[in-house]
Design a protein around this motif. Structure first.
Motif, PDB file in Angstrom:
ATOM      1  N   LEU A  22       0.827  -1.209   0.000  1.00  0.00           N
ATOM      2  CA  LEU A  22       0.000   0.000   0.000  1.00  0.00           C
ATOM      3  C   LEU A  22       0.861   1.259   0.000  1.00  0.00           C
ATOM      4  CD1 LEU A  22      -2.704  -1.303   2.440  1.00  0.00           C
ATOM      5  CD2 LEU A  22      -3.151  -0.456   0.123  1.00  0.00           C
ATOM      6  N   LYS A  23       1.973   1.185   0.709  1.00  0.00           N
ATOM      7  CA  LYS A  23       2.913   2.296   0.735  1.00  0.00           C
ATOM      8  C   LYS A  23       3.422   2.587  -0.677  1.00  0.00           C
ATOM      9  CE  LYS A  23       6.740   3.584   3.792  1.00  0.00           C
ATOM     10  NZ  LYS A  23       7.730   2.999   4.715  1.00  0.00           N
ATOM     11  N   ASP A  69      -5.263   5.201   0.871  1.00  0.00           N
ATOM     12  CA  ASP A  69      -4.724   5.883   2.051  1.00  0.00           C
ATOM     13  C   ASP A  69      -5.443   5.484   3.328  1.00  0.00           C
ATOM     14  OD1 ASP A  69      -6.996   7.170   1.295  1.00  0.00           O
ATOM     15  OD2 ASP A  69      -6.205   9.205   1.459  1.00  0.00           O
ATOM     16  N   ILE A  70      -6.759   5.298   3.228  1.00  0.00           N
ATOM     17  CA  ILE A  70      -7.514   4.882   4.423  1.00  0.00           C
ATOM     18  C   ILE A  70      -7.089   3.485   4.856  1.00  0.00           C
ATOM     19  CG2 ILE A  70      -9.816   4.225   5.266  1.00  0.00           C
ATOM     20  CD1 ILE A  70     -10.977   6.510   3.725  1.00  0.00           C
ATOM     21  N   LEU A  71      -6.991   2.575   3.895  1.00  0.00           N
ATOM     22  CA  LEU A  71      -6.602   1.207   4.224  1.00  0.00           C
ATOM     23  C   LEU A  71      -5.214   1.190   4.853  1.00  0.00           C
ATOM     24  CD1 LEU A  71      -7.093  -1.807   4.224  1.00  0.00           C
ATOM     25  CD2 LEU A  71      -6.431  -1.892   1.817  1.00  0.00           C
ATOM     26  N   ASN A  73      -3.553   3.624   6.382  1.00  0.00           N
ATOM     27  CA  ASN A  73      -3.575   4.216   7.720  1.00  0.00           C
ATOM     28  C   ASN A  73      -4.230   3.317   8.752  1.00  0.00           C
ATOM     29  OD1 ASN A  73      -2.537   7.008   8.292  1.00  0.00           O
ATOM     30  ND2 ASN A  73      -3.416   7.270   6.255  1.00  0.00           N
ATOM     31  N   SER A  74      -5.324   2.669   8.350  1.00  0.00           N
ATOM     32  CA  SER A  74      -6.026   1.804   9.296  1.00  0.00           C
ATOM     33  C   SER A  74      -5.163   0.608   9.670  1.00  0.00           C
ATOM     34  CB  SER A  74      -7.343   1.317   8.689  1.00  0.00           C
ATOM     35  OG  SER A  74      -8.065   2.403   8.162  1.00  0.00           O
ATOM     36  N   LEU A  75      -4.443   0.065   8.707  1.00  0.00           N
ATOM     37  CA  LEU A  75      -3.582  -1.088   8.997  1.00  0.00           C
ATOM     38  C   LEU A  75      -2.448  -0.690   9.934  1.00  0.00           C
ATOM     39  CD1 LEU A  75      -3.334  -2.942   5.560  1.00  0.00           C
ATOM     40  CD2 LEU A  75      -4.518  -3.711   7.617  1.00  0.00           C
ATOM     41  N   ILE A  76      -1.811   0.441   9.631  1.00  0.00           N
ATOM     42  CA  ILE A  76      -0.737   0.951  10.484  1.00  0.00           C
ATOM     43  C   ILE A  76      -1.244   1.130  11.915  1.00  0.00           C
ATOM     44  CG2 ILE A  76       0.730   2.971  10.919  1.00  0.00           C
ATOM     45  CD1 ILE A  76       1.677   1.397   8.559  1.00  0.00           C
ATOM     46  N   LYS A  77      -2.422   1.712  12.016  1.00  0.00           N
ATOM     47  CA  LYS A  77      -3.019   1.927  13.334  1.00  0.00           C
ATOM     48  C   LYS A  77      -3.305   0.597  14.008  1.00  0.00           C
ATOM     49  CE  LYS A  77      -6.305   4.727  15.801  1.00  0.00           C
ATOM     50  NZ  LYS A  77      -7.681   4.214  16.025  1.00  0.00           N
ATOM     51  N   PHE A  78      -3.904  -0.300  13.241  1.00  0.00           N
ATOM     52  CA  PHE A  78      -4.249  -1.627  13.772  1.00  0.00           C
ATOM     53  C   PHE A  78      -3.022  -2.338  14.329  1.00  0.00           C
ATOM     54  CE2 PHE A  78      -4.852  -6.199  13.405  1.00  0.00           C
ATOM     55  CZ  PHE A  78      -6.070  -6.371  14.052  1.00  0.00           C
ATOM     56  N   LEU A  79      -1.906  -2.245  13.601  1.00  0.00           N
ATOM     57  CA  LEU A  79      -0.686  -2.942  14.016  1.00  0.00           C
ATOM     58  C   LEU A  79       0.028  -2.246  15.174  1.00  0.00           C
ATOM     59  CD1 LEU A  79       0.687  -3.897  10.487  1.00  0.00           C
ATOM     60  CD2 LEU A  79      -0.244  -5.453  12.199  1.00  0.00           C
ATOM     61  N   GLY A  80      -0.456  -1.079  15.516  1.00  0.00           N
ATOM     62  CA  GLY A  80       0.148  -0.365  16.643  1.00  0.00           C
ATOM     63  C   GLY A  80       1.324   0.499  16.216  1.00  0.00           C
ATOM     64  N   TRP A  81       1.449   0.761  14.928  1.00  0.00           N
ATOM     65  CA  TRP A  81       2.630   1.472  14.439  1.00  0.00           C
ATOM     66  C   TRP A  81       2.471   2.991  14.420  1.00  0.00           C
ATOM     67  CZ3 TRP A  81       4.259  -2.080   9.706  1.00  0.00           C
ATOM     68  CH2 TRP A  81       4.626  -3.329  10.214  1.00  0.00           C
ATOM     69  N   LYS A  82       1.308   3.463  14.919  1.00  0.00           N
ATOM     70  CA  LYS A  82       1.139   4.911  15.071  1.00  0.00           C
ATOM     71  C   LYS A  82       1.891   5.366  16.312  1.00  0.00           C
ATOM     72  CE  LYS A  82      -2.063   6.036  11.933  1.00  0.00           C
ATOM     73  NZ  LYS A  82      -1.952   7.108  10.970  1.00  0.00           N
ATOM     74  N   ARG A  83       2.034   4.443  17.235  1.00  0.00           N
ATOM     75  CA  ARG A  83       2.630   4.735  18.525  1.00  0.00           C
ATOM     76  C   ARG A  83       4.076   4.243  18.514  1.00  0.00           C
ATOM     77  NH1 ARG A  83       3.246   2.422  23.495  1.00  0.00           N
ATOM     78  NH2 ARG A  83       2.424   0.337  23.142  1.00  0.00           N
ATOM     79  N   ASN A  84       4.944   4.937  19.209  1.00  0.00           N
ATOM     80  CA  ASN A  84       6.339   4.544  19.300  1.00  0.00           C
ATOM     81  C   ASN A  84       6.520   3.358  20.251  1.00  0.00           C
ATOM     82  OD1 ASN A  84       9.097   5.200  20.958  1.00  0.00           O
ATOM     83  ND2 ASN A  84       9.299   5.625  18.778  1.00  0.00           N
ATOM     84  N   HIS A  85       7.256   2.353  19.822  1.00  0.00           N
ATOM     85  CA  HIS A  85       7.602   1.230  20.699  1.00  0.00           C
ATOM     86  C   HIS A  85       9.108   1.212  20.920  1.00  0.00           C
ATOM     87  CE1 HIS A  85       3.581  -0.176  19.449  1.00  0.00           C
ATOM     88  NE2 HIS A  85       3.576  -0.827  20.586  1.00  0.00           N
ATOM     89  N   LYS A  86       9.504   1.153  22.173  1.00  0.00           N
ATOM     90  CA  LYS A  86      10.927   1.205  22.507  1.00  0.00           C
ATOM     91  C   LYS A  86      11.463  -0.163  22.887  1.00  0.00           C
ATOM     92  CE  LYS A  86      11.402   6.014  23.934  1.00  0.00           C
ATOM     93  NZ  LYS A  86      10.124   6.477  23.351  1.00  0.00           N
ATOM     94  N   ALA A  87      12.697  -0.418  22.453  1.00  0.00           N
ATOM     95  CA  ALA A  87      13.339  -1.696  22.750  1.00  0.00           C
ATOM     96  C   ALA A  87      14.787  -1.476  23.162  1.00  0.00           C
ATOM     97  CB  ALA A  87      13.280  -2.594  21.522  1.00  0.00           C
ATOM     98  N   ILE A  88      15.332  -2.458  23.855  1.00  0.00           N
ATOM     99  CA  ILE A  88      16.781  -2.492  24.105  1.00  0.00           C
ATOM    100  C   ILE A  88      17.303  -3.849  23.657  1.00  0.00           C
ATOM    101  CG2 ILE A  88      16.860  -0.874  26.039  1.00  0.00           C
ATOM    102  CD1 ILE A  88      16.806  -3.410  27.838  1.00  0.00           C
TER     103      ILE A  88
END
Lengths: 214, 214
Positions: A22-23, A69-71, A73-88
């Motif tokens: 989609l990207k 674009d809707i699809l 964005n919705s997928l990104i949101k669904f996967l949790g990729w709108k939010r930052n995830h931190k790792a070490i």
DNA sequence: TAGATTGTTAATCGATTAACAATC
DNA sequence: TAGATTGTTAATCGATTAACAATC
């Protein structure tokens, strides 16, 4: 519990691939896409694409398909990729280093913020703007920092002990590159990254084909 | 066609894990092991372990279980790890380099014999006794060498073209680290290594747990 | 409008799990 | 021998696929 929260693992693993496509479509200014076309690109069946998308609660329109674009964005949101995830990362040998260097994690809002080691020759280095710290500093480092993911890239014999330490210090999920099955509180999310699986798949399939060339 | 040649993918992916455990047991001089115990170690169900093992044609003995060395050897043989498998890597950036450096492949009789690049600053280096050669030398290099596996570690935009080149020069299987789905002769074995899958799994599971803490 | 496409409901397929006779 | 364990056959479960009414 939201609709898509118990999405099946096979579906969950296909979703990021739709994102990649989609990207690409977005960058080419394609506005609408049908399940038929997505399926063709990805060598799947249209019905499977529709089932996957419907599992996330996203709706398309008969005859038209899905708005790109809707699809996306919705997928990104669904996967949790709108939010930052931190790792070490624990263990900055060969594998750990290559993960520290890897730049594409940021495309998924996935951020490795530091590495940890017990080897004094490696401690103190800075790779891709990330410090490599002494493993003894781990507990202090984790305090109050909201780091959710621990990546284990140490050898087999140390993996369990590192896993215990991570859990004790509040890590929610473990991405384990050591070839051992960790015994751990089932509340903790574990993703096992097993090279041996990949090798088994390749070698077995090759040898089968040798025996019965078609 | 032999009995285990159409072993299911889930089973095929569990078999190497049994190998890892059996190797450990062997080193501890354990002579016999039951499905019950294997299952306990690996957090599976005994019946699943027996089903997996039986898919490979290996037999155990009621009451006694499986003889560790025989089971280990049979699994290694079944997976094709008695025989040497040769691979080359195309693309010696971050990922390619770490694979070239990785020493454990030899435990599976899996041998990366060279790397290929188009960047003149990298061509000519020797990593872990393996030469990095000019990509243009690929066709000549492959001639008569019985190399079965091509590892693609170039970026998305070049992956398809490299895949075509590999297939044209007789490669049987492709291990693809680029996040694109390759269009390729279905005869060719493809193993897709997708970081995005792993990230999706971690981030989605974490976010689900946040919403419904149990 | 006609036809392509969605989304629902049902059917199929395959993997996991259960039950249990055989057996060392 | 008694009991634990295997391996077979059947049942269950879940994912994929098919069929088709709804619809833009």
């Amino acid at each position: 519990m939201n609709k898509g929260d118990n999405v099946s693992i096979p579906t969950l693993e296909r979703l990021p691939k739709y994102c990649t496509l989609l990207k690409l479509l977005k960058s080419k200014d394609v506005r609408y896409i049908s399940s038929t076309k997505i399926a063709k690109y990805m060598q799947l069946k249209p019905i499977q694409v529709r089932k996957d998308i419907s599992q996330t609660g996203i709706k398309g329109k008969p005859k038209i398909g899905y708005k790109v674009d809707i699809l996306y964005n919705s997928l990104i949101k669904f996967l949790g990729w709108k939010r930052n995830h931190k790792a070490i990362i624990i263990g900055c040998g060969n594998i750990g280093m290559s993960l520290l260097k890897y730049k594409k994690f940021q495309d998924y809002n996935f951020e490795i913020i530091a590495g940890f080691e017990n080897n004094n020759n490696i401690i103190g280095k800075v790779i891709n703007d990330k410090d490599i710290l002494d493993i003894d500093m781990l507990p202090d480092f984790l305090k109050g920092k909201k780091i959710e993911i621990g990546i284990i890239a140490v050898n087999e014999s140390n993996a369990q002990c590192i896993a215990d330490k991570l859990v004790k210090n509040g890590i929610k999920a473990i991405w384990n590159f050591a070839p051992v099955s960790l015994e751990i509180d089932p509340q903790i999310i574990i993703q096992q990254q097993d090279m041996t699986q990949c090798i088994a798949f390749l070698t077995k399939k090759i040898d089968n084909q040798k025996k019965c060339p078609s």
